[in-house]
Design an enzyme around this catalytic site. Structure first.
Site, mmCIF file in Angstrom:
data_model
loop_
_atom_site.group_PDB
_atom_site.id
_atom_site.type_symbol
_atom_site.label_atom_id
_atom_site.label_comp_id
_atom_site.label_asym_id
_atom_site.label_seq_id
_atom_site.Cartn_x
_atom_site.Cartn_y
_atom_site.Cartn_z
ATOM 1 N N LYS A 22 0.826 -1.024 -0.120
ATOM 2 C CA LYS A 22 -0.154 0.167 0.088
ATOM 3 C C LYS A 22 1.029 1.219 -0.079
ATOM 4 O O LYS A 22 0.809 2.065 -0.775
ATOM 5 C CB LYS A 22 -0.874 0.046 1.178
ATOM 6 C CG LYS A 22 -1.953 -1.059 1.465
ATOM 7 C CD LYS A 22 -2.863 -1.006 2.543
ATOM 8 C CE LYS A 22 -2.380 -0.872 3.864
ATOM 9 N NZ LYS A 22 -1.471 -1.991 4.424
ATOM 10 N N ARG A 100 -9.908 0.001 8.165
ATOM 11 C CA ARG A 100 -9.106 -1.342 8.754
ATOM 12 C C ARG A 100 -10.135 -1.997 9.386
ATOM 13 O O ARG A 100 -10.010 -3.584 9.665
ATOM 14 C CB ARG A 100 -8.159 -1.175 9.687
ATOM 15 C CG ARG A 100 -7.080 -0.582 9.289
ATOM 16 C CD ARG A 100 -5.981 -1.468 8.602
ATOM 17 N NE ARG A 100 -4.581 -1.892 9.298
ATOM 18 C CZ ARG A 100 -3.671 -0.960 8.895
ATOM 19 N NH1 ARG A 100 -3.749 0.264 8.022
ATOM 20 N NH2 ARG A 100 -2.416 -1.085 9.326
ATOM 21 N N ARG A 137 12.138 -6.097 4.823
ATOM 22 C CA ARG A 137 12.095 -4.422 4.436
ATOM 23 C C ARG A 137 13.010 -3.623 5.122
ATOM 24 O O ARG A 137 13.272 -2.549 4.327
ATOM 25 C CB ARG A 137 10.713 -4.078 4.305
ATOM 26 C CG ARG A 137 9.775 -3.761 5.516
ATOM 27 C CD ARG A 137 8.552 -3.209 5.213
ATOM 28 N NE ARG A 137 7.643 -2.847 6.592
ATOM 29 C CZ ARG A 137 6.533 -2.446 6.184
ATOM 30 N NH1 ARG A 137 5.690 -2.679 5.049
ATOM 31 N NH2 ARG A 137 5.603 -2.470 7.351
ATOM 32 N N ARG A 141 11.011 -0.205 11.145
ATOM 33 C CA ARG A 141 9.829 -0.119 12.133
ATOM 34 C C ARG A 141 9.827 -0.931 13.432
ATOM 35 O O ARG A 141 10.107 -2.222 13.242
ATOM 36 C CB ARG A 141 8.850 -0.322 11.308
ATOM 37 C CG ARG A 141 8.321 1.169 10.391
ATOM 38 C CD ARG A 141 7.291 0.642 9.348
ATOM 39 N NE ARG A 141 6.033 0.070 9.885
ATOM 40 C CZ ARG A 141 4.978 0.009 9.193
ATOM 41 N NH1 ARG A 141 4.709 0.525 8.107
ATOM 42 N NH2 ARG A 141 3.840 -0.565 9.968
ATOM 43 N N ARG A 152 0.167 -8.758 13.336
ATOM 44 C CA ARG A 152 -0.551 -7.823 12.607
ATOM 45 C C ARG A 152 -1.200 -8.833 11.424
ATOM 46 O O ARG A 152 -2.444 -8.247 10.947
ATOM 47 C CB ARG A 152 0.525 -6.929 11.944
ATOM 48 C CG ARG A 152 0.960 -5.849 12.859
ATOM 49 C CD ARG A 152 2.317 -5.401 12.578
ATOM 50 N NE ARG A 152 2.273 -4.604 11.236
ATOM 51 C CZ ARG A 152 3.113 -4.388 10.529
ATOM 52 N NH1 ARG A 152 4.508 -4.672 10.708
ATOM 53 N NH2 ARG A 152 3.083 -3.859 9.387
HETATM 54 P P1 AMP Z 1 0.537 0.720 8.549
HETATM 55 O O1 AMP Z 1 1.619 1.744 8.397
HETATM 56 O O2 AMP Z 1 -0.381 1.027 7.687
HETATM 57 O O3 AMP Z 1 1.045 -0.732 8.564
HETATM 58 O O4 AMP Z 1 0.006 1.001 9.957
HETATM 59 C C1 AMP Z 1 0.811 0.776 11.050
HETATM 60 C C2 AMP Z 1 -0.254 0.766 12.407
HETATM 61 O O5 AMP Z 1 -0.865 1.872 12.586
HETATM 62 C C3 AMP Z 1 -1.109 -0.224 12.583
HETATM 63 O O6 AMP Z 1 -0.369 -1.572 12.757
HETATM 64 C C4 AMP Z 1 -2.166 0.034 13.558
HETATM 65 O O7 AMP Z 1 -1.464 0.014 14.818
HETATM 66 C C5 AMP Z 1 -2.221 1.375 13.327
HETATM 67 N N1 AMP Z 1 -3.198 1.805 12.250
HETATM 68 C C6 AMP Z 1 -3.100 2.430 10.874
HETATM 69 N N2 AMP Z 1 -4.185 2.549 10.462
HETATM 70 C C7 AMP Z 1 -5.050 2.185 11.058
HETATM 71 C C8 AMP Z 1 -6.584 2.031 11.056
HETATM 72 N N3 AMP Z 1 -7.186 2.590 9.967
HETATM 73 N N4 AMP Z 1 -7.158 1.754 12.329
HETATM 74 C C9 AMP Z 1 -6.753 1.135 13.324
HETATM 75 N N5 AMP Z 1 -5.130 1.351 13.484
HETATM 76 C C10 AMP Z 1 -4.579 1.645 12.388
#
Ligand code: AMP
Length: 203
Positions: A22, A100, A137, A141, A152
């Site tokens: 993404k 999500r 990757r 993080r 996750r």
């Molecule tokens: P990402 O960078 O999209 O992988 O998001 C990293 C982390 O941010 C996720 O593991 C969640 O802890 C939080 N997060 C991001 N987007 C959402 C969302 N729409 N709802 C809830 N938590 C989110």
């Protein structure tokens, strides 16, 4: 890469497992469409880095690979999208990482005039490929550590994958956003080509 803007506003949401690309596909797609790119993961990491109230509330969730509570997330995204809509532009965006959960999708649809999305892109990827990509990757993080990756992936299947059925159902009923299901195992440039032409054909 050329910018080939279509006639309509594009409000596009990108949904996919961790590691499905993404964050790789979102920025060039947004650039091609001429709309802003917003990633909720980036938004939250920025709040944590700046030590804001929201950042303090969500830091532990991010570290553990848990989802941030729906009400906090919906509030933050609706505020940001409303701010973007108030600026010059046609109101389009590429949103990465939201919704999500089905509850987030429904709440955002209720709170945003015209709903959350015109088009929904689901990037599909088998778990073993996701694991491999996330382990390698190397972005440093805090949530890219083996146990957290597993968690996750589980959260994705339990909480986020039901959105696929939600949007299939809505698209089938003719009242929802267009749904594109795209195989994210292919090389990134091929995925971007497929993605841009799929979205571009529905502008
Ligand atoms: P990402 O960078 O999209 O992988 O998001 C990293 C982390 O941010 C996720 O593991 C969640 O802890 C939080 N997060 C991001 N987007 C959402 C969302 N729409 N709802 C809830 N938590 C989110």
């Amino acid at each position: 890469m050329s910018r080939d803007r279509g006639p309509g506003a594009a409000r596009v949401v990108l949904i996919g497992a961790p590691g499905s690309g993404k964050g790789t596909q979102g920025p060039p797609l947004a650039w091609k469409l001429g709309v802003p790119y917003l990633a909720t993961g980036d938004l939250l990491r920025d709040e944590v880095a700046r030590g804001t109230d929201l950042g303090r509330e969500v830091a532990a969730c991010l570290d553990r690979g848990e989802l941030v509570p729906d009400d906090l997330m919906v509030g933050a995204v609706v505020a940001r999208l409303t701010e973007l809509a108030g600026r010059a532009g046609d109101g389009g965006y590429v949103l990465d990482g939201f919704p999500r959960t089905v509850a987030q999708a429904e709440a955002a649809d209720r709170r945003l005039p015209g709903g959350l999305a015109d088009q929904v892109v689901f990037l599909t990827l088998p778990d073993d490929v996701a694991r491999d990509r996330l382990t390698h990757r190397g972005q440093g993080r805090s949530d890219d550590e083996a146990a957290t990756i597993e968690h996750r992936l589980r959260v994705f299947h339990d909480e986020t994958e039901p959105l696929l059925h939600h949007y299939r159902h809505r698209a089938g009923g003719g009242d929802g956003p267009t749904l594109h299901e795209i195989d994210a195992t292919h090389p990134r440039d091929d995925v971007l080509t497929t993605l841009t032409s799929a979205v571009g054909s529905k502008l």
